[in-house]
Design a protein around this motif. Structure first.
Motif, PDB file in Angstrom:
ATOM      1  N   PRO A 210       2.973  10.767   5.276  1.00  0.00           N
ATOM      2  CA  PRO A 210       2.261  10.837   3.989  1.00  0.00           C
ATOM      3  C   PRO A 210       3.036  10.166   2.855  1.00  0.00           C
ATOM      4  O   PRO A 210       2.429   9.618   1.939  1.00  0.00           O
ATOM      5  CB  PRO A 210       2.136  12.340   3.729  1.00  0.00           C
ATOM      6  CG  PRO A 210       3.167  12.971   4.580  1.00  0.00           C
ATOM      7  CD  PRO A 210       3.285  12.102   5.784  1.00  0.00           C
TER       8      PRO A 210
ATOM      9  N   ASN B  21      -0.981  20.000   2.471  1.00  0.00           N
ATOM     10  CA  ASN B  21       0.402  19.523   2.356  1.00  0.00           C
ATOM     11  C   ASN B  21       0.475  18.007   2.464  1.00  0.00           C
ATOM     12  O   ASN B  21       1.159  17.343   1.682  1.00  0.00           O
ATOM     13  CB  ASN B  21       1.295  20.146   3.432  1.00  0.00           C
ATOM     14  CG  ASN B  21       1.648  21.577   3.102  1.00  0.00           C
ATOM     15  OD1 ASN B  21       1.634  21.970   1.936  1.00  0.00           O
ATOM     16  ND2 ASN B  21       1.952  22.359   4.120  1.00  0.00           N
ATOM     17  N   LEU B  22      -0.230  17.468   3.469  1.00  0.00           N
ATOM     18  CA  LEU B  22      -0.190  16.016   3.669  1.00  0.00           C
ATOM     19  C   LEU B  22      -0.722  15.314   2.429  1.00  0.00           C
ATOM     20  O   LEU B  22      -0.151  14.336   1.956  1.00  0.00           O
ATOM     21  CB  LEU B  22      -1.012  15.622   4.900  1.00  0.00           C
ATOM     22  CG  LEU B  22      -0.441  16.076   6.246  1.00  0.00           C
ATOM     23  CD1 LEU B  22      -1.382  15.643   7.379  1.00  0.00           C
ATOM     24  CD2 LEU B  22       0.941  15.482   6.480  1.00  0.00           C
TER      25      LEU B  22
ATOM     26  N   ARG C 289      -0.857  16.474  -0.633  1.00  0.00           N
ATOM     27  CA  ARG C 289       0.055  16.664  -1.762  1.00  0.00           C
ATOM     28  C   ARG C 289       1.244  15.713  -1.669  1.00  0.00           C
ATOM     29  O   ARG C 289       1.732  15.195  -2.683  1.00  0.00           O
ATOM     30  CB  ARG C 289       0.548  18.117  -1.770  1.00  0.00           C
ATOM     31  CG  ARG C 289       1.488  18.468  -2.902  1.00  0.00           C
ATOM     32  CD  ARG C 289       1.880  19.936  -2.852  1.00  0.00           C
ATOM     33  NE  ARG C 289       2.414  20.328  -1.551  1.00  0.00           N
ATOM     34  CZ  ARG C 289       3.666  20.114  -1.172  1.00  0.00           C
ATOM     35  NH1 ARG C 289       4.511  19.526  -1.975  1.00  0.00           N
ATOM     36  NH2 ARG C 289       4.085  20.492   0.027  1.00  0.00           N
ATOM     37  N   GLN C 290       1.723  15.487  -0.428  1.00  0.00           N
ATOM     38  CA  GLN C 290       2.935  14.688  -0.273  1.00  0.00           C
ATOM     39  C   GLN C 290       2.710  13.193  -0.421  1.00  0.00           C
ATOM     40  O   GLN C 290       3.663  12.423  -0.477  1.00  0.00           O
ATOM     41  CB  GLN C 290       3.581  14.986   1.089  1.00  0.00           C
ATOM     42  CG  GLN C 290       4.195  16.376   1.138  1.00  0.00           C
ATOM     43  CD  GLN C 290       5.091  16.575   2.335  1.00  0.00           C
ATOM     44  OE1 GLN C 290       4.841  16.010   3.398  1.00  0.00           O
ATOM     45  NE2 GLN C 290       6.128  17.372   2.182  1.00  0.00           N
TER      46      GLN C 290
END
Lengths: 141, 285, 645
Positions: A46, A68-69, A71-72
Motif C-alpha cells: 500500500p 488499514n491498506l 489508510r496506509q
C-alpha cells in the motif's frame, strides 16, 4: 505537469470472492492485455500504491485489513471496486458474515461491474481511476 | 574534458543514463515475456509521480538517511569522475549503500528489517570485490585517479580478465537482480519480502531510492569504462552487453537464498579477482 | 624538560596511593575529578614543552639532576614478581609465577652480574611525535574514563549487591596504571620500559579479577599468563641486547633495519607487542577481560594499555622493515583483523563485539607496523588516535547502557533512539568514528590499502585481499548495530525516564569524548601535517614522502561532519510521522509495534539481527585464526633462531 496519469501503481486486494475477478485482474498483466504499457505496476504494497483495486466483497474479518491498506496508501489515492461482489456484495450479499460492497467500509471512486469483470472493463476502470486521481491531486495542490 | 565539466556531466546526465537504462530494462524484460512493455521514459514518469505524492512517514530519521543515500552515491561518482582517489570512492560508495540499509532498518518493521539485514548481506557479499577491483586497477596502471587510468597505456581488461568476469557476477548482486534480489525486488509482488528494503517508504522517499539507484547504475557503467580504458566507446558497448546479460538472467532465474549469494560472491571474488591480482605478481608487473 | 618524567609518572601514582586510603565517596569523587584535571593539564603541558624538540627524530633526556634508576629497576622487578608469585600461590596457579621467576632470574643475572650496559643518564627517555600522541591519548582519554568510572561504579554496585565493593583499590589501580602508561611511552631504556610494561600487566590482572568470582579470576589469570609470555619475550630480548653494541637503547635499536641477533631480539620484543595487543593466537585474553567492570575495558583494554603493544610494534617498525620478521608480524596482524572481524558478526554481547573490533583495529596497526613504510606507520598512528577516542567513547556508552538496561546483549539495544536519544547520539558518533567513511579509521583503512599496494611481491597483494574482505566484514557488524540503535517505536514513559538517571559524570565524559571524535575528524589535515606525517617521516627518513591527506578526502570528511549532526537534529524533530504506520500485511499495527494476529490476538513484534550462523562459525573461525597466526609465530621463532645462529 502531472506524472500521476502516466504511472498508476496498483495494490490489488481480493476479499470474499470466487476468485474469478482475481484471475481477470492478473490476466490484465499478461501479454494479451499488458497493462504495463500504460505504466501500471502491481505493487503488492500500500505504501507504494496509487490505486486500490478490490475484488470480492467485504466480510467481518477483512474490514480491518481493507481499512488499514487504504489508510496506509499515501495521498492522492483512489479505490476501484472490481466485479459484482466488490460493487455490491454480489451473490455473497446475503451471507451471514458479509457486509456488502467495498463502499460499506471505504470510499469507492470507480465501480467496475461484471461477474467476473472482463479485463477490458478492469482496464477501463483503472483509466477512469487515473482521471479521479488527477482531479484529487489538483484539489489538494 | 576538464574534471569539473566531467563532474557536472555526471551529476546531471548520470541519473538520465540510469533512468534510460531502467526504462530499456523494462522494455526488454517485457519483450522477453512476449509483452510490449512501458514507454522508454517510464522510470522518469514513475519518479516524477513519486515526488508528487504525499509521504507517509513512519519515523523521522528515514528521510535524512535517504537523502544521505543519494548525496553520497552521487558523491562516490563525483569522486571517481572528478579525479578523487578511486579506492577512497569505494568506501564512500559503501557508506551510501549503508544509508539505505539504515533508512529501511529504522522503520523497525518486519519486512523492512528483513530487507535491511539482507541488504547488509548484499553489501558484505559485494563490497570486497569493489575494493579489490579498484586496488587491482590502480595496481596495474600505477595510477589512482580516473583520468590517470584512462590515460594509462596499460589495457586494464587485458591485465584483469578475471576481475572483469567477477564484475559481471557481482553487479547482479549490486543491481539486486534475480537470482540475487534477496533484499528487495523490482517486480513480482506478493512475496515473502513484500518490497524488503523499501516496504515502509512512500512517495518521494521511494523517489530518492530510485534516483540513487540511477546514480549507482551510471557509476557501474563508469567502472566498465575503466576496464576498457583504451577506448571509452568499447567500454560503453561492453556495459550495454553486460546489462543485457543481467536482464536475461533476471528474467530466467528465481531468487536464491542469501547463503548462496554470500558464498558464491566471496568465492568468485577470491578466485577470480584475488587470483587475478596474485597472478599479476607471479608473472611480474 | 626533565621535570616531565617525575610529574607524568609520579602524579598519577601518588594520587593512586592516596585514593587507596580514601573510603568516603564524596571525598573520592572530588579527589578523582581534581586529579584527573591535573593529570590532563600535566600531559598537555608536557606535550607543549616537548613538542618543539620532539619533531625531528625525537628528544632525549634524563631524570632531574642526572639521576639514574640504578638498582630501583631490579627492586621493582622483585616487587612485581613477588606480587605475581603471591597471587599465583594463593590461587594455586603456577604458570604465571614460573614466568615471573624466569624474568626475575634474567633481570637479577644482568643487574647483579653487571652484564647490563647502562644507558647514559641523558638517554633514559625518548620523546618523539608518536610518544606525544600517546601522552595525549593517555592524558586526555584516561582521566575522562576515571571520572566516568565514578558514576559507573556507583550504579554497578547498586545493580550487583553481591559484589563486594573495593572501589578504593579500583581507583588506585586506574591511576597507578596511568602513571605506568606515561612511563612506558616515553622510556628509551628497555629494562625500565619492561618495568612499566609489567606494571600495566599487573593492573590489568587485578582489574579483570575485580569481582573475585571463580570465573573472573580464571579470566584474570588467562590475561596474566598470556601477557607474561610477552613479558618473558621482552626479558629475553633485553638479555640478548645486553651483549650487543647497541645495548638496551630502544632508539639505537630501531634506527635502521637490523639483522642477526638484533633481529632475533626485535622478534622477541614484537612477541611482547603481539601479546599485549591481543593479536592471535593471544586474542583470547582480551575477550575474557571483558568481564572486568566496563571502565576497565574502556581504559586498559581499548584506549590505552593494549595500545602499548602496537606502540612498541610501531617503534620496532623501522628495525624490522623488509625482513621476514616484519612480514610475519604484518601477516599476523592482518589475519587477526580478518578473523576477528568475521567472529564479531556472530557475537551478541556488546562488550565482546567492541573487544573483537578492538583486536581487529590493533591488528591493522600491527599490519602497518610490520609492513614498515612511512605511509604504513602514518596509518598506524592515525588508527591509534581515532580508535582511542571512538572506542573509548563506545565502551563508556555501553557501560551506561549496561547500567540502565541491565544487559549487554545488543538485541536489547533496539529502538534505542526512541528510548535514550542522547545516549544514542553519543553511540552514533562513536560508531561513525570507528567505521563510517570518511571518518578517521576509514581514511586509515583506505590509506592502508594504498600502502600495501606499494609492498613489493605477492605479500602486498595478499594483504590487500585481506583488507578488502576484512573491512567489508566490519561494515556488517557495525551496520547491524546501527540498525538496532536507529530503529524507532513508541516507548512508555518508564523507558523514556531511563535517560534521566544517567549520572553527570557519564554525561560530561562521554560528551567530551564525542566532541573529541568530531574535532579530530574535522582537524584531520592539521593532525596529519603537524603531528603524524613528521613522525612517519622521522621513522622512515629514507622512505618516500610521508603520506599526506588528499584535499578531496578532507572535503568529503567535512561534508560528513556537517551531515551527521543535521541527521541527528532531524531525528529529534518530532511530529509529522505515525509510528504505527508500518506495513504488516494489512494487519492493525500499534505505535509500540504490536500487531494484530489471528483470532483477534495482539502480538508484539520482535526483530532480530542476522548472525549468519549457517555460513560463519564464530568459534571455529576463532580457533582457525589462532592456529594460522600461531603457525606464523612459530615461523617467526624459526626465523629468529636462524638469524641468531
Amino acid at each position: 505537469m502531472s506524472y500521476l496519469r502516466r504511472s498508476p501503481w496498483i495494490l490489488h486486494y481480493d476479499g470474499s470472492s470466487c476468485n474469478g475477478c482475481d484471475i481477470e485482474v492478473l490476466a490484465c498483466l499478461t501479454p494479451l492485455y499488458d497493462v504495463e504499457r500504460f505504466g501500471v505496476v502491481n505493487t503488492g504494497n500500500p505504501k507504494h500504491a496509487d490505486i486500490l483495486l478490490v475484488t470480492g466483497s467485504v466480510n467481518e474479518r477483512n474490514i480491518e485489513i481493507i481499512q488499514n491498506l487504504h489508510r496506509q496508501m499515501p495521498d492522492p489515492k483512489v479505490v476501484v471496486a472490481v466485479g459484482a461482489c466488490a460493487v455490491s456484495g454480489g451473490i455473497f450479499a446475503r451471507a451471514y458474515n458479509v457486509q456488502g460492497g467495498i463502499d460499506q467500509v471505504i470510499p469507492v471512486d470507480v465501480y467496475a461491474p461484471g461477474c467476473a469483470a472482463r479485463p477490458e472493463t478492469i482496464i477501463d476502470a483503472v483509466i477512469a481511476g487515473i482521471g479521479v486521481l488527477e482531479r484529487k491531486r489538483k484539489v489538494s495542490a | 574534458m576538464t574534471p569539473a565539466l566531467l563532474v557536472l556531466v555526471f551529476v546531471v546526465l548520470g541519473p538520465v543514463l540510469g533512468g534510460l537504462l531502467a526504462g530499456a530494462d523494462r522494455i526488454v524484460s517485457a519483450r522477453m515475456q512476449g509483452r510490449v512493455g512501458p514507454p522508454l521514459l517510464q522510470p522518469f514518469y514513475d519518479v516524477g509521480k513519486l515526488f508528487q505524492k504525499r509521504v507517509r512517514r513512519v519515523n523521522p530519521v528515514a528521510e535524512p538517511l535517504l537523502i544521505g543515500h543519494v548525496v553520497f552515491m552521487a558523491l562516490a561518482g563525483v569522486l571517481v569522475i572528478g579525479g578523487g582517489d578511486l579506492i577512497f570512492a569505494m568506501f564512500v560508495l559503501a557508506l551510501a549503500a549503508l544509508f539505505l540499509v539504515l533508512a529501511a532498518g529504522s522503520a523497525d518493521s518486519p519486512y523492512s528489517n528483513v530487507g535491511a539485514e539482507r541488504e547488509l548481506v548484499v553489501l558484505l557479499a559485494s563490497e570486497p570485490f569493489f575494493i579489490l577491483m579498484m586496488a587491482a586497477i590502480c595496481k596495474v596502471t600505477g595510477e589512482s585517479t580516473f583520468s590517470g587510468v584512462m590515460d594509462s597505456p596499460v589495457r586494464v581488461a587485458v591485465e584483469l580478465p578475471g576481475a572483469l568476469l567477477a564484475f559481471l557476477f557481482v553487479i547482479t548482486i549490486k543491481l539486486r537482480k534475480s537470482p540475487f534480489d534477496i533484499s528487495t525486488t523490482h517486480h513480482h509482488p506478493h512475496q515473502e519480502l513484500v518490497r524488503g528494503l523499501t516496504s515502509d517508504l512512500s512517495g518521494r522517499q521511494l523517489g530518492w531510492v530510485e534516483l540513487a539507484h540511477w546514480y549507482e547504475c551510471a557509476l557501474l557503467a563508469v567502472f566498465v569504462v575503466l576496464f576498457f580504458n583504451w577506448s571509452a566507446p568499447l567500454g560503453i558497448l561492453a556495459f550495454v552487453v553486460a546489462y543485457g546479460l543481467e536482464v536475461l538472467v533476471d528474467n530466467s532465474t528465481s531468487r536464491a537464498k542469501w547463503q548462496l549469494v554470500l558464498r558464491s560472491a566471496w568465492a568468485v571474488t577470491l578466485v577470480l579477482a584475488g587470483g587475478n591480482l596474485l597472478a599479476l605478481y607471479v608473472v611480474g608487473v | 624538560m626533565s621535570w616531565t618524567v617525575p610529574v607524568l609518572v609520579g602524579l598519577p601514582t601518588v594520587v593512586g596511593a592516596v585514593l587507596l586510603v580514601v573510603r568516603r565517596a564524596p571525598l573520592r569523587n572530588t579527589l578523582v575529578v581534581v586529579a584527573s584535571v591535573l593529570v590532563t593539564a600535566a600531559s598537555v603541558a608536557a606535550v607543549a614543552v616537548l613538542a618543539d624538540r620532539a619533531g625531528d627524530g625525537g628528544a632525549f633526556f634524563g631524570l632531574p639532576g642526572g639521576m639514574t634508576p640504578g638498582y630501583a629497576v631490579l627492586a621493582m622487578d622483585v616487587v612485581l614478581a613477588g606480587t605475581i608469585i603471591g597471587f599465583g600461590v594463593a590461587h594455586r596457579r603456577w604458570f604465571a609465577p614460573l614466568l615471573a621467576l624466569a624474568q626475575l632470574g634474567i633481570a637479577g643475572y644482568l643487574e647483579l652480574g653487571h652484564h647490563l650496559p647502562h644507558l647514559e643518564a641523558d638517554r633514559l627517555f625518548w620523546v618523539d611525535n608518536l610518544s606525544l600522541i600517546m601522552i595525549l591519548v593517555i592524558g586526555v582519554v584516561g582521566p575522562l574514563i576515571c571520572v566516568h568510572a565514578l558514576g559507573y561504579m556507583r550504579d554497578y554496585h547498586r545493580a550487583n549487591p553481591m559484589v563486594r565493593g573495593r572501589r578504593t583499590v579500583f581507583f588506585c589501580l586506574l591511576f597507578v596504571f596511568l602513571g605506568a602508561m606515561f612511563g612506558l611511552v616515553i622510556t628509551n631504556d628497555l629494562p625500565l620500559m619492561h618495568v612499566f610494561w609489567e606494571v600495566t600487566t599487573l593492573c590489568s590482572f587485578l582489574l579483570i579479577g575485580y569481582t573475585r568470582t571463580t570465573e573472573t579470576i580464571g579470566y584474570a589469570f588467562r590475561a596474566l599468563n598470556m601477557n607474561m609470555i610477552g613479558g618473558l619475550g621482552f626479558s629475553l630480548a633485553i638479555l640478548i641486547l645486553a651483549g650487543q653494541r647497541s645495548g638496551v637503547d630502544l632508539a639505537r635499536l630501531t634506527a635502521e633495519p637490523v639483522g642477526g641477533l638484533l633481529l632475533a631480539a626485535v622478534a622477541l620484543l614484537a612477541l611482547a607487542g603481539l601479546t599485549k595487543s591481543a593479536q592471535m593466537p593471544f586474542s583470547d585474553w582480551l575477550i575474557g577481560a571483558m568481564y572486568a567492570p566496563t571502565p576497565t575495558s574502556a581504559l586498559l583494554h581499548s584506549s590505552t594499555m593494549v595500545k602499548a603493544g602496537v606502540f612498541l610494534l610501531l617503534r620496532l617498525s623501522p628495525a624490522m622493515t623488509g625482513s621476514t620478521v616484519g612480514t610475519l608480524v604484518a601477516g599476523i596482524g592482518l589475519l587477526t583483523f580478518l578473523f576477528v572481524s568475521a567472529v564479531a558478526i556472530t557475537e551478541q554481547n556488546a562488550k565482546k563485539i567492541l573487544a573483537y573490533s578492538t583486536i581487529g583495529s590493533l591488528g591493522l596497526v600491527t599490519g602497518c607496523a610490520g609492513v614498515g613504510t612511512a605511509q604504513a606507520v602514518w596509518v598506524g598512528a592515525m588508527i591509534v588516535i581515532f580508535h582511542a577516542l571512538a572506542k573509548g567513547l563506545l565502551f563508556l556508552v555501553v557501560g551506561t547502557l549496561e547500567n540502565r538496561l541491565h544487559t549487554k546483549d545488543v538485541e536489547y539495544f533496539d529502538t534505542l533512539l526512541s528510548r535514550m536519544p542522547r545516549v544514542s547520539a553519543l553511540a552514533l558518533v562513536g560508531i561513525a568514528g570507528m567505521f563510517i567513511a570518511p571518518f578517521g579509521v576509514v581514511v586509515a583503512k583506505w590509506a592502508a590499502i594504498r600502502a600495501f599496494l606499494e609492498v613489493p611481491g605477492w605479500t602486498g597483494a595478499a594483504f590487500v585481499v585481506i583488507m578488502a574482505f576484512g573491512s567489508s566484514l566490519t561494515i556488517f557488524y557495525w551496520g547491524k548495530l546501527l540498525i538496532k540503535i536507529l530503529s524507532m517505536r513508541a516507548v512508555d514513559p518508564v523507558e523514556r525516564a531511563l535517560e534521566s538517571r544517567v549520572t553527570r559524570f557519564e554525561w560530561v565524559t562521554e560528551t567530551t569524548l564525542a566532541v573529541g571524535v568530531v574535532a579530530v575528524t574535522a582537524l584531520l589535515a592539521v593532525l596529519s601535517d603537524h603531528v603524524v606525517s613528521p613522525y612517519a617521516a622521522a621513522a622512515f627518513p629514507s622512505g618516500d614522502a610521508a603520506a599526506g591527506v588528499d584535499p578531496v578526502v578532507v572535503g568529503v570528511t567535512l561534508l560528513a561532519v556537517v551531515f551527521l549532526p543535521i541527521l541527528a537534529v532531524s531525528a529529534w524533530r518530532r511530529g509529522g510521522f505515525d509510528q504505527a504506520d508500518f506495513y504488516a500485511g494489512g494487519r492493525s499495527t500499534r505505535p509500540d509495534h504490536a500487531m494484530g494476529a489471528a483470532l483477534g490476538a495482539t502480538r508484539s513484534v520482535t526483530l532480530r539481527g542476522y548472525y549468519l550462523d549457517d555460513v560463519v562459525d564464530g568459534a571455529l573461525l576463532f580457533r582457525a585464526g589462532s592456529l594460522v597466526c600461531g603457525l606464523a609465530l612459530v615461523a617467526m621463532a624459526v626465523v629468529g633462531w636462524v638469524v641468531a645462529a
